[in-house]
Design a protein around this motif. Structure first.
Motif, PDB file in Angstrom:
ATOM      1  N   ALA A 125       0.772  -1.180  -0.109  1.00 26.51           N
ATOM      2  CA  ALA A 125      -0.069   0.063  -0.025  1.00 26.51           C
ATOM      3  C   ALA A 125       1.051   1.113   0.039  1.00 26.51           C
ATOM      4  CB  ALA A 125      -0.920  -0.148   1.296  1.00 26.51           C
ATOM      5  N   ASN A 126       1.933   1.263   0.674  1.00 23.66           N
ATOM      6  CA  ASN A 126       2.799   2.458   0.700  1.00 23.66           C
ATOM      7  C   ASN A 126       3.326   2.527  -0.596  1.00 23.66           C
ATOM      8  OD1 ASN A 126       2.621   3.232   3.551  1.00 23.66           O
ATOM      9  ND2 ASN A 126       3.775   1.607   4.216  1.00 23.66           N
ATOM     10  N   SER A 127       3.975   1.543  -1.255  1.00 22.00           N
ATOM     11  CA  SER A 127       4.543   1.522  -2.649  1.00 22.00           C
ATOM     12  C   SER A 127       3.518   2.201  -3.717  1.00 22.00           C
ATOM     13  CB  SER A 127       4.955   0.259  -2.993  1.00 22.00           C
ATOM     14  OG  SER A 127       6.041  -0.352  -2.214  1.00 22.00           O
ATOM     15  N   LEU A 128       2.344   1.451  -3.522  1.00 24.86           N
ATOM     16  CA  LEU A 128       1.266   2.103  -4.182  1.00 24.86           C
ATOM     17  C   LEU A 128       0.918   3.726  -4.180  1.00 24.86           C
ATOM     18  CD1 LEU A 128      -0.814   1.928  -6.500  1.00 24.86           C
ATOM     19  CD2 LEU A 128      -2.439   1.286  -4.711  1.00 24.86           C
ATOM     20  N   LEU A 129       1.097   4.099  -2.986  1.00 29.55           N
ATOM     21  CA  LEU A 129       0.790   5.491  -2.247  1.00 29.55           C
ATOM     22  C   LEU A 129       1.678   6.477  -3.076  1.00 29.55           C
ATOM     23  CD1 LEU A 129      -0.653   7.677  -0.841  1.00 29.55           C
ATOM     24  CD2 LEU A 129       0.882   7.017   1.040  1.00 29.55           C
ATOM     25  N   LYS A 130       2.930   6.017  -3.118  1.00 28.43           N
ATOM     26  CA  LYS A 130       3.852   6.741  -3.826  1.00 28.43           C
ATOM     27  C   LYS A 130       3.943   6.841  -5.371  1.00 28.43           C
ATOM     28  CE  LYS A 130       7.747   5.482  -0.566  1.00 28.43           C
ATOM     29  NZ  LYS A 130       9.129   4.506  -0.346  1.00 28.43           N
ATOM     30  N   PHE A 131       3.242   5.811  -5.857  1.00 30.42           N
ATOM     31  CA  PHE A 131       2.907   5.947  -7.286  1.00 30.42           C
ATOM     32  C   PHE A 131       1.612   6.786  -7.583  1.00 30.42           C
ATOM     33  CE2 PHE A 131       2.201   2.740 -10.964  1.00 30.42           C
ATOM     34  CZ  PHE A 131       3.061   3.191 -11.817  1.00 30.42           C
ATOM     35  N   LEU A 132       0.771   6.849  -6.609  1.00 29.29           N
ATOM     36  CA  LEU A 132      -0.287   7.659  -6.801  1.00 29.29           C
ATOM     37  C   LEU A 132      -0.027   9.231  -6.509  1.00 29.29           C
ATOM     38  CD1 LEU A 132      -3.138   5.715  -4.957  1.00 29.29           C
ATOM     39  CD2 LEU A 132      -2.657   5.847  -7.356  1.00 29.29           C
ATOM     40  N   ARG A 156      -7.282   6.706  -0.320  1.00 31.25           N
ATOM     41  CA  ARG A 156      -8.582   7.157  -0.415  1.00 31.25           C
ATOM     42  C   ARG A 156      -8.641   8.712  -0.850  1.00 31.25           C
ATOM     43  NH1 ARG A 156      -9.679   4.668   4.581  1.00 31.25           N
ATOM     44  NH2 ARG A 156     -10.480   6.774   5.548  1.00 31.25           N
ATOM     45  N   SER A 157      -7.677   9.531  -0.129  1.00 32.27           N
ATOM     46  CA  SER A 157      -7.832  10.901  -0.205  1.00 32.27           C
ATOM     47  C   SER A 157      -7.305  11.381  -1.867  1.00 32.27           C
ATOM     48  CB  SER A 157      -7.037  11.470   0.493  1.00 32.27           C
ATOM     49  OG  SER A 157      -5.770  11.693   0.650  1.00 32.27           O
ATOM     50  N   ARG A 158      -6.565  10.461  -2.399  1.00 33.01           N
ATOM     51  CA  ARG A 158      -5.945  10.619  -3.796  1.00 33.01           C
ATOM     52  C   ARG A 158      -6.607  10.091  -4.908  1.00 33.01           C
ATOM     53  NH1 ARG A 158      -2.069  11.332  -0.040  1.00 33.01           N
ATOM     54  NH2 ARG A 158      -0.557  12.731  -0.336  1.00 33.01           N
ATOM     55  N   SER A 159      -7.799   9.623  -4.435  1.00 26.49           N
ATOM     56  CA  SER A 159      -8.815   8.826  -5.610  1.00 26.49           C
ATOM     57  C   SER A 159     -10.164   9.279  -5.579  1.00 26.49           C
ATOM     58  CB  SER A 159      -8.696   7.396  -5.363  1.00 26.49           C
ATOM     59  OG  SER A 159      -7.401   6.854  -5.237  1.00 26.49           O
ATOM     60  N   VAL A 160     -10.909   9.226  -6.746  1.00 24.31           N
ATOM     61  CA  VAL A 160     -12.277   9.429  -6.816  1.00 24.31           C
ATOM     62  C   VAL A 160     -12.958   8.158  -6.302  1.00 24.31           C
ATOM     63  CG1 VAL A 160     -14.146   9.813  -8.291  1.00 24.31           C
ATOM     64  CG2 VAL A 160     -12.082  11.420  -8.237  1.00 24.31           C
ATOM     65  N   ILE A 161     -13.770   8.374  -5.311  1.00 29.13           N
ATOM     66  CA  ILE A 161     -14.504   7.134  -5.023  1.00 29.13           C
ATOM     67  C   ILE A 161     -15.839   6.945  -5.693  1.00 29.13           C
ATOM     68  CG2 ILE A 161     -15.305   5.719  -3.041  1.00 29.13           C
ATOM     69  CD1 ILE A 161     -13.009   7.091  -1.275  1.00 29.13           C
TER      70      ILE A 161
END
Length: 203
Positions: A125-132, A156-161
């Protein structure tokens, strides 16, 4: 709408939002699709990929090579990530980053779809966060989950839900019957809307 016939009636709000966003060139780089298993999250995610890649006259022609390759999960620009065992591992996200650092085929958009994204390990999840946080141009992420609260708040805050509505009893029974639950489908549908749970209950 062509390409959305089997989805639009079940998820009209989500369908309308995504189709309109694409028509206005307003698709964002990251989405979270939340809803129980069987409501059409994966089908919609694949349709988003088709919209971005289709070279037909319609937003989704369904017959061009891009649409066909997305359907069969064979398109080089669409990467599917699923749990490896019980979780999605950091190495899977790192491999995704390696793939996306390469030049896209024909300079087309790149899309990655993460099923059961709530099963990412903390390191994944942390690796993906850097990607986002630093998205590559023309790159789109779609995370599928049955519970957005299981995802990191920063993801969640960096995505449209987008929330997918539950199926009607009739749709639910039809889904269960299609999955092989015949005689007990109406009873099981009163107990759960989750296909995996339904299969266990029907045994």
């Amino acid at each position: 709408m062509k390409g959305w016939e089997n989805i639009e009636s079940r998820q009209p709000d989500v369908t309308r939002f995504l189709v309109n966003s694409h028509a206005k060139n307003r698709l964002v780089h990251a989405y979270i699709f939340e809803g129980i298993l069987g409501v059409g999250k994966l089908a919609v995610a694949k349709n988003v990929a088709k919209m971005l890649l289709c070279d037909g006259e319609e937003p989704i022609c369904g017959v061009c090579r891009h649409c066909q390759l997305v359907k069969s999960e064979g398109h080089v620009n669409v990467h599917m990530i699923r749990p490896d065992g019980l979780s999605i591992k950091k190495e899977q996200i790192q491999q995704l980053q390696v793939e996306f650092s390469k030049r896209a085929a024909e300079d087309l958009p790149k899309i990655y779809i993460i099923e059961e994204s709530d099963k990412m390990s903390v390191s994944a999840a942390n690796s993906l966060l850097k990607f986002l946080e630093e998205p590559m141009p023309n790159t789109y992420a779609i995370l599928l989950t049955d519970n957005k609260q299981k995802l990191l708040p920063t993801i969640r805050s960096r995505s449209v839900i987008l929330s997918f509505k539950s199926l009607s009893p009739k749709e639910l029974i039809a889904n269960f019957e299609a999955a092989g639950i015949k005689a007990h489908a109406p009873i099981v549908a009163t107990l759960t809307q989750n296909l995996n749970e339904a299969l266990e209950l029907a045994q």
